[in-house]
Motif scaffolding. Structure first.
Motif: not given
Length: 381
Positions: A167, A170-178, A261
């Protein structure tokens, strides 16, 4: 477990620490399956993350060679025991998975699995993965399973921590994508403000010159000089916007995390497999890290858009007193001298300029049908 309590606790602690060190989802998944297989002394371990279409968004295995995994074929669907763990959210401990009525077989190249232990990975009420092991390395009781109730309890502990690690990743990758999306938006605004007005003026001036060519050649010539001047100004402003842009992720996370990333995004976006590995790397001065990143991006662009490669590999590591970036593909390759003579540099000139600008060197190795390797070396690190 065959280990004593003290060594068993140390092994569990080491596994949990290893999971907490990684932020990228695929690294977390690999660590989970490797830790589970080692802790429970099994021949095979796997973890599947389901998608919304009856398949798996990701499926990671440990105990299977790369050649064997390639021969197995595409990712499995959600069926049989895997589907049961995902949909019923309960553990499965079986003496022989092949004799279970839900068993639906496997591809010819798949390893032969017998005793089986699997658990769902849950985040609250949501099942976010299925973790299972097979073929425990121990004498099996007659008609019984090699995996014990104690093994199941240990795997359940590991699965609970795996849910937290997955989890967080996933949060880290979403923040990177943002962050990447925000950076792209900022660049779009900068380019619009810096260049669009110049281009608008250039177009109007070019139209005026075209209208004057026949009836007033002298004025047309003056307008064309103005076109050239406006074009030069636009090019200068565009160059300044690009040169001054330093990715926010590079400042925050450093070269290795930023490359990892970006390469994961490229791996998802292209049919070619794009992989990344870093060994023995220490932080470099900002200018060197940015130059390495830009060269990697240019080389990746060439490999993914022009080479027809099936696999592109990016590595960063130490060599002597410096750091080496390598981008290797198995694509169609090219003759560097022919490319230069034809005026198509594939970004090689800009890559060499970036390398020399930070005291580094750039080497290009390629031939038709032989793939390509772009290598940049900088001092320090």
């Amino acid at each position: 477990m065959s280990q004593g309590p003290r060594s068993g606790l140390a092994a569990v602690s080491a596994a949990l620490l290893a999971m907490s060190r990684h932020l990228e989802v695929r690294d977390v998944l690999k660590t989970i399956v490797a830790s589970a297989r080692e802790l429970l002394d099994a021949q095979y371990a796997a973890l599947g993350v389901p998608d919304d279409h009856g398949g798996f968004a990701q499926f990671v295995v440990d105990g299977v060679s790369d050649a064997q995994w390639k021969a197995i074929g595409p990712l499995p669907r959600q069926h049989g025991i895997l589907a049961a763990m995902l949909h019923e959210a309960r553990p499965e401990r079986l003496a022989d998975v092949r004799k279970d009525p839900r068993f639906e077989g496997w591809p010819a190249a798949h390893p032969d699995l017998v005793d089986f232990l699997g658990l769902p990975i849950r985040d609250g009420d949501e099942v976010i993965g299925a973790l299972f092991l097979a073929n425990k390395n121990c004498p099996k009781p007659e008609g019984g399973c090699g995996f014990t109730a104690e093994d199941e309890e240990l795997l359940d502990t590991l699965a609970q921590h795996a849910a937290i690690a997955l989890t967080n990743a996933r949060l880290y990758e979403r923040s990177r994508e943002l962050t990447i999306a925000e950076e792209r938006s900022r660049l779009a605004h900068e380019l619009h403000d810096a260049v669009s007005q110049k281009l608008f003026s250039l177009r109007l001036t070019a139209q005026a010159a075209a209208a004057l060519v026949d009836r007033d050649p002298a004025r047309a010539k003056g307008e064309l000089h103005q076109v050239a001047a406006l074009a030069a100004e636009a090019a200068d402003e565009l160059r300044a916007a690009v040169v001054e842009l330093r990715p926010a992720a590079l400042d925050e996370d450093g070269l290795v995390a930023t490359l990892r990333t970006q390469i994961q995004v490229l791996d998802r976006a292209h049919t070619a497999r794009v992989t990344f590995a870093a060994t023995g790397f220490r932080a470099l001065p900002a200018a060197q890290e940015e130059a390495l990143l830009r060269v990697a991006q240019e080389a990746l662009h060439n490999a993914l858009r022009h080479s027809g490669a099936e696999h592109v590999e990016v590595t960063v590591g130490r060599r002597g007193g410096g750091v080496v970036l390598r981008v290797t593909d198995d694509g169609g390759g090219f003759d560097p001298t022919t490319v230069r003579r034809a005026g198509r540099h594939l970004g090689l000139v800009s890559m060499r300029d970036r390398a020399s600008g930070v005291g580094g060197t750039l080497t290009v190795e390629s031939a038709p049908g032989k793939g390509a390797t772009i290598e940049m070396e900088v001092p320090g690190g």
